[in-house]
Design a protein around this motif. Sequence first.
Motif, short mmCIF file in Angstrom:
data_model
loop_
_atom_site.label_atom_id
_atom_site.label_comp_id
_atom_site.label_asym_id
_atom_site.label_seq_id
_atom_site.Cartn_x
_atom_site.Cartn_y
_atom_site.Cartn_z
N ARG A 63 -4.27 -0.59 -8.01
CA ARG A 63 -5.76 -0.44 -7.58
C ARG A 63 -5.84 1.24 -7.04
O ARG A 63 -4.97 1.86 -6.49
CB ARG A 63 -6.18 -1.17 -6.78
N ALA A 64 -7.14 1.78 -7.23
CA ALA A 64 -7.57 2.98 -6.66
C ALA A 64 -7.35 3.15 -5.32
O ALA A 64 -7.15 4.28 -4.64
CB ALA A 64 -8.99 3.29 -7.08
N ALA B 279 -0.95 -1.91 -4.67
CA ALA B 279 -0.21 -2.65 -5.66
C ALA B 279 0.00 -3.94 -5.32
O ALA B 279 0.62 -4.50 -4.36
CB ALA B 279 1.04 -2.29 -6.22
N ARG B 280 -0.64 -5.22 -6.31
CA ARG B 280 -0.54 -6.46 -5.81
C ARG B 280 0.15 -7.01 -6.99
O ARG B 280 0.16 -6.90 -8.27
CB ARG B 280 -1.93 -6.92 -5.90
N PHE B 281 1.21 -7.72 -6.55
CA PHE B 281 2.01 -8.71 -7.34
C PHE B 281 2.43 -9.81 -6.80
O PHE B 281 2.47 -10.17 -5.81
CB PHE B 281 3.16 -7.74 -7.93
N GLU B 282 3.23 -10.67 -7.91
CA GLU B 282 3.64 -12.06 -7.34
C GLU B 282 4.87 -12.21 -7.60
O GLU B 282 5.54 -11.71 -8.50
CB GLU B 282 2.82 -12.98 -8.11
N THR C 148 0.75 -1.23 -0.12
CA THR C 148 -0.11 0.05 0.01
C THR C 148 0.95 1.23 -0.02
O THR C 148 1.67 1.46 0.80
CB THR C 148 -0.77 0.00 1.22
N TYR C 149 0.77 2.23 -1.06
CA TYR C 149 1.54 3.20 -1.04
C TYR C 149 0.63 4.45 -0.80
O TYR C 149 -0.36 4.62 -1.11
CB TYR C 149 2.01 3.66 -2.66
N ALA C 150 1.05 5.38 0.31
CA ALA C 150 0.54 6.67 0.25
C ALA C 150 0.78 7.35 -1.13
O ALA C 150 1.50 7.13 -1.98
CB ALA C 150 1.39 7.49 1.35
N SER C 151 -0.22 8.34 -1.46
CA SER C 151 -0.23 9.19 -2.75
C SER C 151 1.11 9.58 -3.14
O SER C 151 1.42 9.70 -4.13
CB SER C 151 -1.10 10.09 -2.53
N GLY C 152 2.02 10.11 -2.14
CA GLY C 152 3.17 10.86 -2.48
C GLY C 152 4.28 9.81 -2.78
O GLY C 152 5.14 10.18 -3.44
N ALA C 153 4.13 8.74 -2.53
CA ALA C 153 4.99 7.70 -2.60
C ALA C 153 4.79 6.69 -4.02
O ALA C 153 5.40 6.03 -4.53
CB ALA C 153 5.25 6.78 -1.49
N ALA C 154 3.53 6.70 -4.28
CA ALA C 154 3.18 6.02 -5.52
C ALA C 154 3.62 6.47 -6.79
O ALA C 154 3.87 7.57 -6.90
CB ALA C 154 1.54 5.82 -5.66
N HIS C 155 3.65 5.54 -7.92
CA HIS C 155 4.03 5.83 -9.24
C HIS C 155 3.11 7.09 -9.86
O HIS C 155 1.86 6.91 -9.41
CB HIS C 155 3.94 4.54 -9.96
N THR D 10 3.59 -3.52 3.44
CA THR D 10 3.23 -4.73 2.68
C THR D 10 2.87 -6.08 3.39
O THR D 10 3.26 -6.35 4.45
CB THR D 10 4.66 -4.94 2.10
N ALA D 11 1.89 -6.63 2.76
CA ALA D 11 1.28 -7.88 3.48
C ALA D 11 1.42 -9.16 2.31
O ALA D 11 1.63 -8.86 1.14
CB ALA D 11 -0.24 -7.57 3.27
N VAL D 12 1.70 -10.21 2.88
CA VAL D 12 1.70 -11.59 2.26
C VAL D 12 0.16 -12.11 2.13
O VAL D 12 -0.33 -12.19 3.17
CB VAL D 12 2.72 -12.44 3.02
#
Length: 231
Positions: free
Chosen positions: A127-128, A132-135, A9-16, A156-158
């Motif tokens: 996602r809004a 960010a979800r990835f594998e 989970t990114y805060a708005s300021g840290a997101a792409h 970050t969560a598993v």
Amino acid sequence: MQQVTFETTYASGAAHPLHRRLMGDGPVTRADVLIWGPTADVTALAWFDGEPSAVREVLDAVDSATERRVVTADGGVVGAANDGSSERGSDSGAYAFVRQSEYELPEAALAAVADARIAFVPPITFRASGVARFEAVGEPDALAEFYGDLNAAFDTAVVRVREFRRWPEPARLTDRQRAALEAAVAVGYYDVDRSGSVADVAAELDCASSTAGELLRRAESAVLTAFVGES
């Protein structure tokens, strides 16, 4: 080896910058990066949930996106009048071919990825909600090390851990269940405007409607469970 699903989970300021434009209640709600390359300037392919014209506007607002080509699911090119193509809308979303001048993720995220002894598996879903979800695939200790590095900088969560398989495991259907699905497709049971019924499936299988219904339910459960498990 293991395959692990992560959510950061990114805060708005840290997101792409692209991810920031998806956050909130805007017209584009999700992006799936389907194919990418080892450097920023390699063309990437993404899918966006949103009106194609809105997808084009989102990409036009990302300064590092030096080239972008938005294509609807039916092949129409969006916002490309300069090359003679026509624009066609689609309610389901759009694909986009994108080239960037640089990766604009935070340094901590790029460092964690660069140092990781694991492989990343597409897609990456933005996602809004800011998630960010990835594998990723690797040995347990390498995956744990990567998780620790990323989680130290970002929440970050598993989400899931499973054994890695070279090929996705197909749904396990009995011969009778597979025959029921084939019959259902043949009679139009799964058409968008359904033209067949369970009774039609039963007639194809020469069995009672209750039996046909049970076969379909079990087959659908197996197929959908396998699909969601591999998504």
